[in-house]
Write a protein that holds these residues in place. Sequence first.
Motif, PDB file in Angstrom:
ATOM      1  N   GLU A  23       6.739 -26.304 -32.640  1.00  0.00           N
ATOM      2  CA  GLU A  23       6.792 -25.630 -31.329  1.00  0.00           C
ATOM      3  C   GLU A  23       8.031 -25.982 -30.538  1.00  0.00           C
ATOM      4  OE1 GLU A  23       4.556 -24.683 -27.060  1.00  0.00           O
ATOM      5  OE2 GLU A  23       3.546 -25.042 -28.924  1.00  0.00           O
ATOM      6  N   LYS A  24       7.924 -27.513 -30.513  1.00  0.00           N
ATOM      7  CA  LYS A  24       9.214 -28.387 -29.989  1.00  0.00           C
ATOM      8  C   LYS A  24      10.537 -27.977 -30.866  1.00  0.00           C
ATOM      9  CE  LYS A  24       6.380 -31.931 -28.053  1.00  0.00           C
ATOM     10  NZ  LYS A  24       6.207 -33.545 -28.212  1.00  0.00           N
ATOM     11  N   THR A  27      11.724 -24.532 -29.838  1.00  0.00           N
ATOM     12  CA  THR A  27      12.215 -24.540 -28.640  1.00  0.00           C
ATOM     13  C   THR A  27      13.788 -24.990 -28.552  1.00  0.00           C
ATOM     14  OG1 THR A  27       9.973 -24.553 -27.623  1.00  0.00           O
ATOM     15  CG2 THR A  27      11.700 -25.032 -26.421  1.00  0.00           C
ATOM     16  N   LYS A  28      13.763 -25.986 -29.294  1.00  0.00           N
ATOM     17  CA  LYS A  28      15.199 -26.759 -29.156  1.00  0.00           C
ATOM     18  C   LYS A  28      16.215 -25.810 -29.523  1.00  0.00           C
ATOM     19  CE  LYS A  28      17.358 -30.619 -27.817  1.00  0.00           C
ATOM     20  NZ  LYS A  28      17.285 -30.987 -26.322  1.00  0.00           N
ATOM     21  N   PHE A  30      16.182 -22.782 -29.958  1.00  0.00           N
ATOM     22  CA  PHE A  30      16.749 -21.356 -29.206  1.00  0.00           C
ATOM     23  C   PHE A  30      17.600 -21.837 -28.116  1.00  0.00           C
ATOM     24  CE2 PHE A  30      12.077 -19.879 -30.228  1.00  0.00           C
ATOM     25  CZ  PHE A  30      12.426 -19.418 -31.320  1.00  0.00           C
ATOM     26  N   ASN A  31      17.255 -23.061 -27.676  1.00  0.00           N
ATOM     27  CA  ASN A  31      18.100 -23.823 -26.467  1.00  0.00           C
ATOM     28  C   ASN A  31      19.506 -23.941 -27.084  1.00  0.00           C
ATOM     29  OD1 ASN A  31      15.933 -23.887 -24.652  1.00  0.00           O
ATOM     30  ND2 ASN A  31      15.367 -25.791 -24.900  1.00  0.00           N
ATOM     31  N   THR A  99      14.677 -15.760 -33.628  1.00  0.00           N
ATOM     32  CA  THR A  99      13.385 -15.449 -32.764  1.00  0.00           C
ATOM     33  C   THR A  99      12.303 -14.568 -33.749  1.00  0.00           C
ATOM     34  OG1 THR A  99      14.122 -13.343 -31.790  1.00  0.00           O
ATOM     35  CG2 THR A  99      14.533 -15.332 -30.668  1.00  0.00           C
TER      36      THR A  99
END
Length: 569
Positions: A23-24, A27-28, A30-31, A99
């Motif tokens: 998950e982390k 998320t990174k 995507f950022n 995504t």
Amino acid sequence: MATCSSQTLALQRNSCKQNSFMEKLMTKIFNFYDEQSLIDVTFKVSNPTALVPAHRLILAAASPYFENLFNGNQGTNPVIEINDIDSDIFEHLITFCYTGEASITVNNVAAVLNAAIVLQLDDAITSSVDYLITHIDEYTLQGAYTLERETQCEVLRQKIIEYETQNFMEISRSDEFLNFYVEKLQRILVSDNLNITREEDAYDAIQRWYNYDVPARQENLPLLIACLRLTQFNVDFLITHIQPLPGCELLVFKALSWIGVPTARPMINIRFTEPRGVGATNCGEKTILALCSQNPKLLQYNKTEDKWQEYASIKIDYELYRTVLEDDNLLFIGGYKNCTTLNVVRSWNIRNKTWQNFPVMIQARRAHCVVELDDKIYAIGGCEDRALSSVERYTTSDGWKFVNSLIVGRDNASAVTLNNKIYVMGGYNSCRGQLKQLKSIECYNPNSNTWTSCADMTKCHILPGVAAHKGHIYVLGRGDEYSHVCVERYDPQQNTWSQICSLDVDPGYIACVLLDNKLWAIGGQSESAGKSCVSVFDEENFCWVERCLLPERKVCNCFVVPETLLFSM
């Protein structure tokens, strides 16, 4: 450097840690994409010209197209031109690589699918196809056929076949169906999951396709007839309808030999000997809807758990109507209200649970029979102030029209179709002010518009449960018994009746349906439980096997429907 196996072992030690880590990480990533940070490749895309930044590692992991591109001669260039995909579609699919989701609409689904095929994004292809099939009414079936031809997409081809299999009755009536090439029609017809009520439905569809261009299709007709479950047809139907077809004589000979000489079966080379549904997947599963008249409601049978649950309440303020299933609709025909017999016809949609008015009958009727045959609805007999012999037929083109009347007027009879004919049996006939119970049975031939008398039943039956099964008609009723349900079987070939094992329940309202190629009796009362009984006929052991009781006492009618029709509940 950690090896693949050591990484996997480390992550598997604690699934919670693994989920948290992934998950982390995502998320990174995507950022980085949103902020255009650490970008190492930019695509220059045309129509309109746009620059689309991305990360090589992510794209290469998502698609072999990008992996091969980056490992090729031009792969190290900081800017790579893409000329065969529109810029907005390309950007949607780059986002998909990060995504797993893309903005798909009815207007852009064709372009997204084409681009996903070029970019070898298998998951995006699947998402596009799933969206298209889900929105087929907006996109149109013709549009799906055109897109499949243009893209040669195997995923889309398979999904269309699944859709055609599940919606075969509707599609077989469409104009597109008349132009199906023979290989396509074969793929549909061989399916065990073909969503038809009876094998004759598949035969009728083949006839419609064949008659559209007889000279060009005569040679291929035997290929399609061979896809039918020929051993499930009645002998008379095989001889009358299939044997005269060009090139089908040998197929019929094999089917007749299989049916008539069981000992010779190991030596007979016939493609299908089992009915459809044997070994079928859940997508073609069907179940039973029971219409109960006490506070009218529909109950749905859950085969997996062997239990009944309420599907819907139905608001209707009259009685003695009769019902028939027409596609996704239940038609409520005739009835009785405030001492008045009705000619009203109303349609209740099973999927969206809404009412629509239908053209009214010519004759007001109550306690009559209704059946559907060849897309025509028949209202037969019944009573108004006396037992009726009149019969009327509804078609979408002509509305309600009288056909030839019954030989004997009757109400509270039952009717069933078999071999493209209608059989009506039992009931009452008013005679000199007296109600006379009937053993008689009549057969209607729609081709000649005539009724003929058949051999009487062994007992009189009032509103019995009836069903056609494997070329015979089963009748379940009280007769002159009061402690159990009498069951008798009619052989139309021999014009004879025979009694089979009784159903050991207190007689009452009873319906009879076919599910999974077995005969189900729904109704008859369990006095101790205060509910209706449900039993299945075990032909091998010649006995009835009890199932879960129905939590209502009075069953008006039962219908077999696809489980997918009830998903909206």
